[in-house]
Structures are given as structure tokens and as C-alpha cells.
Design a protein around this motif. Sequence first.
Motif, PDB file in Angstrom:
ATOM      1  N   ASP A   1      38.861  36.261  19.611  1.00 19.21           N
ATOM      2  CA  ASP A   1      40.223  36.784  19.466  1.00 19.21           C
ATOM      3  C   ASP A   1      41.097  36.170  20.565  1.00 19.21           C
ATOM      4  O   ASP A   1      41.036  36.591  21.725  1.00 19.21           O
TER       5      ASP A   1
ATOM      6  N   HIS B   1      32.671  41.088  21.847  1.00 18.41           N
ATOM      7  CA  HIS B   1      33.161  40.965  20.468  1.00 18.41           C
ATOM      8  C   HIS B   1      31.989  41.006  19.504  1.00 18.41           C
ATOM      9  O   HIS B   1      31.156  40.110  19.477  1.00 18.41           O
TER      10      HIS B   1
ATOM     11  N   HIS C   1      25.570  48.231  16.773  1.00 14.40           N
ATOM     12  CA  HIS C   1      25.510  47.005  15.981  1.00 14.40           C
ATOM     13  C   HIS C   1      24.089  46.476  15.832  1.00 14.40           C
ATOM     14  O   HIS C   1      23.889  45.301  15.509  1.00 14.40           O
TER      15      HIS C   1
ATOM     16  N   GLY D   1      32.570  41.468  16.116  1.00 17.17           N
ATOM     17  CA  GLY D   1      33.058  41.167  14.781  1.00 17.17           C
ATOM     18  C   GLY D   1      34.415  41.739  14.446  1.00 17.17           C
ATOM     19  O   GLY D   1      35.077  41.273  13.522  1.00 17.17           O
ATOM     20  N   ASP D   2      34.851  42.756  15.200  1.00 16.62           N
ATOM     21  CA  ASP D   2      36.133  43.401  14.928  1.00 16.62           C
ATOM     22  C   ASP D   2      37.045  43.259  16.150  1.00 16.62           C
ATOM     23  O   ASP D   2      36.682  43.695  17.243  1.00 16.62           O
ATOM     24  N   ASP D   3      38.228  42.655  15.952  1.00 13.48           N
ATOM     25  CA  ASP D   3      39.128  42.393  17.078  1.00 13.48           C
ATOM     26  C   ASP D   3      39.563  43.664  17.780  1.00 13.48           C
ATOM     27  O   ASP D   3      39.573  43.736  19.020  1.00 13.48           O
ATOM     28  N   ALA D   4      39.944  44.681  17.016  1.00 20.40           N
ATOM     29  CA  ALA D   4      40.448  45.915  17.627  1.00 20.40           C
ATOM     30  C   ALA D   4      39.372  46.586  18.467  1.00 20.40           C
ATOM     31  O   ALA D   4      39.620  47.043  19.590  1.00 20.40           O
ATOM     32  N   GLU D   5      38.163  46.677  17.922  1.00 24.49           N
ATOM     33  CA  GLU D   5      37.052  47.264  18.674  1.00 24.49           C
ATOM     34  C   GLU D   5      36.779  46.468  19.941  1.00 24.49           C
ATOM     35  O   GLU D   5      36.553  47.042  21.019  1.00 24.49           O
TER      36      GLU D   5
END
Length: 314
Positions: free
Chosen positions: A101, A62, A25, A64-68
Motif C-alpha cells: 500500500d 500487510h 490469518h 492482504g487488506d490495506d485498511a487492516e
Amino acid sequence: MSGATRIDVHQHLLPPEFIEALERHGMGAWAPAAWSEEGALAMMDQNEIATGVLSLSMPGTHFGDDAEARVLTRKINERLAGLVKRRPNRFGMFASVPLPDIDGSLEAIREAYDDFSTDGVVLMASIRGTYIGDPAFDPVMAELDRRAAIIYIHPTPLAGPPAPGVHPILADVLLDTTRAAINMVLQGVPRRFPNLKIILAHGGGFLPYAAYRVATLANVIDQKTSDADVLDGLSSFYFDTGLASSSTSLPSLLKFARPGHILFGTDWPYCLDKTVTFFTGSLDNFGDLDLSGHSAINRQNAEALFSRLAGLVS
């Protein structure tokens, strides 16, 4: 002092999963030199630290993506738990949660306590400009309160751009912690969630020095807010000595913090070994503390907070 007795509540782990996420990132510069168990133990032995309670540092899990974030959180907490299981006398853990999240964070809390027997939870002071204490995070705070959790609040760089020529670690992160503490008090977090034990990094940022200013001006801004209530809330926090045990910062911290609420901390490895040695030596040489005062900060206050660590020896 002689013998490894200190409990360091502000020590960081930099697992490969976290380093990879930072690099992926574009935040690779946020990580210092690679962490190793051997390096941590060498630093601890050099500074008479029996146990280091490890946590992930900024920006948390975190990106930016909840699943990640959920996957990364689980991997890091598993790694931490494995280290503590192997060396329970030398290491403790603050589990990470993937805020903002909420559902993922509630599941991470369940796993941390039920599967990993964590010593506490680390929360970033702010998540993309939203501060801990915001009502949006109340479900997480309520679950942590139900578990009588120890929460470690660690800062991140401010949401806005830094001042040109002033690196965020010089001042911005101190303000981030201070903002979070004030917001929690003004939002009634200590009152509404009384089972929480909340530790502020770096001596609470600017809070001990500015607490009376905050309390009196909060009353001017909102006359329903009393000075006494604000001061009571601000003094409910615990404070670590990471980068905050100098001859100029300790007097303010000692004057403001409640008895038993100051804990030893280093901020290693984000602080170099020589920096840890400087601030640890400054604490040891602080003449206004007697032997019992030094012992309380170095170990006894943490033992009272972390029941698992009481009585452990290296």
C-alpha cells in the motif's frame, strides 16, 4: 569484552497485535515464544548488549487488506515508540510500513518520523513476490531518501513453495535477502537514492560470498552493466551479524563489506538464547579481528549510523 556495550540492530518485537494478526490469518506458527520486555533485557544483559533496535519480522503488517494493514502498522509503531520513550538507552526502533500500500506507507513514514521520532524503517525484502527495488515502490524509496532514512531489509519466505523437507529459514530467507539486494542494485536504488543507508539482515544472505559471481554474470546478461558498478552497489549496503558470525561466514563478510559497514545483530527471539550465545561467542573468539575491529562491529559502526544512540549507556 566487559560491560554492556553492544548495539544489536537485529532484534524483534512480537506485540500482541501482531500475534493476533498472524493467528487470524493462519500464520500463528510464524511466531516464536511470546516476547516480553523483561525477557529481552535478560537476553541483552547476558550477551553484553546495551541497546536493541527493535523491528517487526516477517511477513510485516500487510496481510492482504490495506485498511487492516494501516491500523495494525499504526498500533505497532505506537507501541514501539512508547517503549523507546520509556527506555531510550535500552531500545531503538525500526518503524513498519504497510507495503504494498503506497499511500498507507507514505503516511506511516510521516507518522514514524514526525510523531514517533523513529530510528529507521524496516522493509520486507519481498512483498508477495515483488522485491524491494521494484519501480512500483519508488515513491516510498524517494520519501525515505528525502528523510535520509536508515532502512532495515528483512527477508520473508519465498513466494513459491518450499523444498520438501527443507524449512524456509534454512536457506530460502537468505535467498530472499540476496535477491532484494541484487534487485536494488540492478534497479539503481543506491545510485538514485544516495541518502539511504540500507542494512541487510543475516550478513546479507549469500551476497558477500556470491558478489563477484553476481557482478560478472550481470555483465554477461546485460553488457551495459559493468562489473565495477554492480560491485560498488552491492558493497554500499550495511550487514548485520545475526546468524552470520561463524568462523566460516565472517571471513567472507569481512572481506567484502566496506569499512564501518558491519553491525552486530542477534535475530532474537526468533533465535533461541543458546543460538544467540553461540554466534556472539563465535564473534568474540574470532581471532582475525583485533580489539578495534571487535569494538567497531559491536558498537562503533552503529553509533556512526544511528546518531541518537551515540554515547548512550545502559
